[in-house]
Scaffold this motif. Structure first.
Motif, PDB file in Angstrom:
ATOM      1  N   PRO A 297      -0.358   1.215  -9.934  1.00 45.26           N
ATOM      2  CA  PRO A 297       0.478   1.336  -8.906  1.00 45.26           C
ATOM      3  C   PRO A 297       0.575  -0.014  -7.960  1.00 45.26           C
ATOM      4  N   ALA A 298      -0.456  -0.539  -7.759  1.00 43.85           N
ATOM      5  CA  ALA A 298      -0.520  -1.939  -6.995  1.00 43.85           C
ATOM      6  C   ALA A 298       0.240  -3.009  -7.655  1.00 43.85           C
TER       7      ALA A 298
ATOM      8  N   GLY B 241      -5.221   0.526 -11.810  1.00 45.59           N
ATOM      9  CA  GLY B 241      -4.624  -0.003 -10.596  1.00 45.59           C
ATOM     10  C   GLY B 241      -2.998  -0.116 -10.713  1.00 45.59           C
TER      11      GLY B 241
ATOM     12  N   ASN C  25      -3.838  -5.141  -3.746  1.00 54.68           N
ATOM     13  CA  ASN C  25      -2.766  -5.577  -2.814  1.00 54.68           C
ATOM     14  C   ASN C  25      -2.983  -6.293  -1.887  1.00 54.68           C
TER      15      ASN C  25
ATOM     16  N   GLN D 174       3.964   6.025  -5.473  1.00 51.60           N
ATOM     17  CA  GLN D 174       4.304   5.911  -6.580  1.00 51.60           C
ATOM     18  C   GLN D 174       3.460   7.104  -7.256  1.00 51.60           C
TER      19      GLN D 174
ATOM     20  N   TRP E  77      -5.569   5.720  -6.493  1.00 47.38           N
ATOM     21  CA  TRP E  77      -5.367   5.021  -5.125  1.00 47.38           C
ATOM     22  C   TRP E  77      -6.366   4.146  -4.698  1.00 47.38           C
TER      23      TRP E  77
ATOM     24  N   SER F 105      -5.988   0.461  -5.355  1.00 50.54           N
ATOM     25  CA  SER F 105      -4.956  -0.141  -4.992  1.00 50.54           C
ATOM     26  C   SER F 105      -4.764  -1.025  -3.695  1.00 50.54           C
TER      27      SER F 105
ATOM     28  N   ALA G 242       3.891  -2.050  -7.560  1.00 39.96           N
ATOM     29  CA  ALA G 242       4.374  -2.272  -6.167  1.00 39.96           C
ATOM     30  C   ALA G 242       4.796  -3.476  -5.813  1.00 39.96           C
ATOM     31  N   ASN G 243       3.779  -4.531  -6.133  1.00 38.55           N
ATOM     32  CA  ASN G 243       3.909  -5.809  -5.797  1.00 38.55           C
ATOM     33  C   ASN G 243       5.215  -6.678  -6.494  1.00 38.55           C
TER      34      ASN G 243
ATOM     35  N   SER H 133       2.259   1.730  -3.425  1.00 37.67           N
ATOM     36  CA  SER H 133       1.329   2.159  -4.299  1.00 37.67           C
ATOM     37  C   SER H 133       1.321   3.680  -4.212  1.00 37.67           C
TER      38      SER H 133
ATOM     39  N   ASN I 117       0.783  -1.187  -0.011  1.00 40.34           N
ATOM     40  CA  ASN I 117      -0.071   0.068  -0.049  1.00 40.34           C
ATOM     41  C   ASN I 117       0.880   1.357  -0.167  1.00 40.34           C
TER      42      ASN I 117
END
Length: 323
Positions: free
Chosen positions: A95-96, A93, A67, A34, A60, A63, A99-100, A31, A28
């Motif tokens: 960013p999620a 989505g 996540n 970013q 956001w 996300s 991120a992962n 995300s 999170n």
């Protein structure tokens, strides 16, 4: 039931819950970082206006949910050795998903300059939705991405294809091996349709040498695609063997029926694919006429069976690949 499966289905321990929560919170933060930050990624100093991007783009709201799903999927994949394809509905989505990918290390494997440290985190944050960086969605540059959509409908079409594509293609190849053993058949599993594009037009594209090595420049190609057929033709129109390419795909034909009947209605079933091979390989139309009739008869049996029993033929429903 295997030990791993028992462990994966047992209630989570307090330590496992803490670990999952930590992973989720980290994803999170990555995300939201970013979307908003272009500097000071670990907040080692008080946040100032110059640390925040002048233009914000990225969703956001979707996300945290992505996540959470990604966190638990990783747990299941690790516990059960699951072979999984993730299909995300919200295109923004991004960013999620990024991120992962960064959190698990696959992003840094592809892009070593976005390293798993403070400097790499700052680059991850700054490049998102930023000039010279990466888009706000799951673009082709994202490791593992096979298609970007942005709408749930695209995701559903991919889910449909992932679930139904391989069984009928493989079954058709078994059928051909049984009835036409002298015929040489190559099965190519295309998991990323962007590979059909020339290398100079897409980062996932293939050179003509690579494409011809897989599909040949002069042999018939039967392409079973759980989407609109015209898309495959548009992607491959510049290839040498395009005139030999025959695509079976979604015709927007369907109703309340059985899973296999949906495939039959759109001419994507194993029997139709075998018939296509016979129709398009020079010399087979006459020599394999009896085999083609068997395939036609199987489709007729299918129609009669589902109208009596309401389920697919046992030879379809109980089929499994023994290769």
């Amino acid at each position: 039931m295997s030990v791993d499966t028992q462990q994966a289905s047992a209630p989570l321990t307090d330590d496992e819950l803490r670990t999952l929560d930590a992973h989720w919170r980290a994803a999170n933060y990555l995300s939201v970082g970013q979307i908003y930050l272009m500097a000071n990624p670990l907040l080692t100093e008080p946040l100032r206006p110059e640390h925040v991007k002048p233009r914000l783009l990225g969703h956001w709201g979707t996300s945290p949910g992505l996540n959470l799903v990604h966190t638990h999927l990783n747990r299941v994949i690790k516990a059960r050795g699951q072979d999984a394809l993730c299909i995300w509905g919200p295109g923004h989505g991004g960013p999620a998903v990024l991120a992962n990918a960064w959190l698990e290390g696959s992003y840094s494997e592809t892009y070593p300059d976005v390293s798993r440290d403070a400097a790499g985190m700052e680059r991850l944050f700054r490049q998102f939705s930023f000039p010279g960086g990466v888009p706000s969605h799951v673009a082709p540059e994202t490791p593992g991405s096979i298609h970007e959509g942005g709408e749930l409908g695209y995701s559903l079409s991919h889910a449909y294809g992932a679930a139904l594509d391989n069984p009928d293609v493989l079954a058709a190849a078994q059928l051909l091996r049984t009835h036409l053993p002298e015929l040489t058949v190559r099965v190519v599993n295309v998991v990323d349709i962007a590979r059909l594009l020339p290398a100079e037009e897409h980062p996932h594209g293939m050179s003509d040498f690579e494409y011809d090595g897989l599909f040949t420049p002069d042999k018939p190609v039967i392409f079973a695609y759980h989407g609109y057929p015209w898309l495959i033709h548009r992607l491959a129109y510049r290839r040498t063997g395009h005139k030999n390419l025959h695509v079976r795909g979604y015709k927007e034909i369907g109703t309340t029926t059985t899973p296999f009947d949906m495939v039959v209605r759109n001419d994507l079933d194993r029997y139709r694919l075998v018939m296509d091979v016979i129709d398009r390989v020079p010399g087979l139309a006459v020599r394999a006429a009896a085999v083609r009739q068997q395939m036609e008869d199987a489709r007729l049996r299918h129609h009669e069976w589902i109208r009596v029993h309401g389920t697919d033929l046992p030879e379809v429903a109980d089929w499994s690949w023994d290769g």
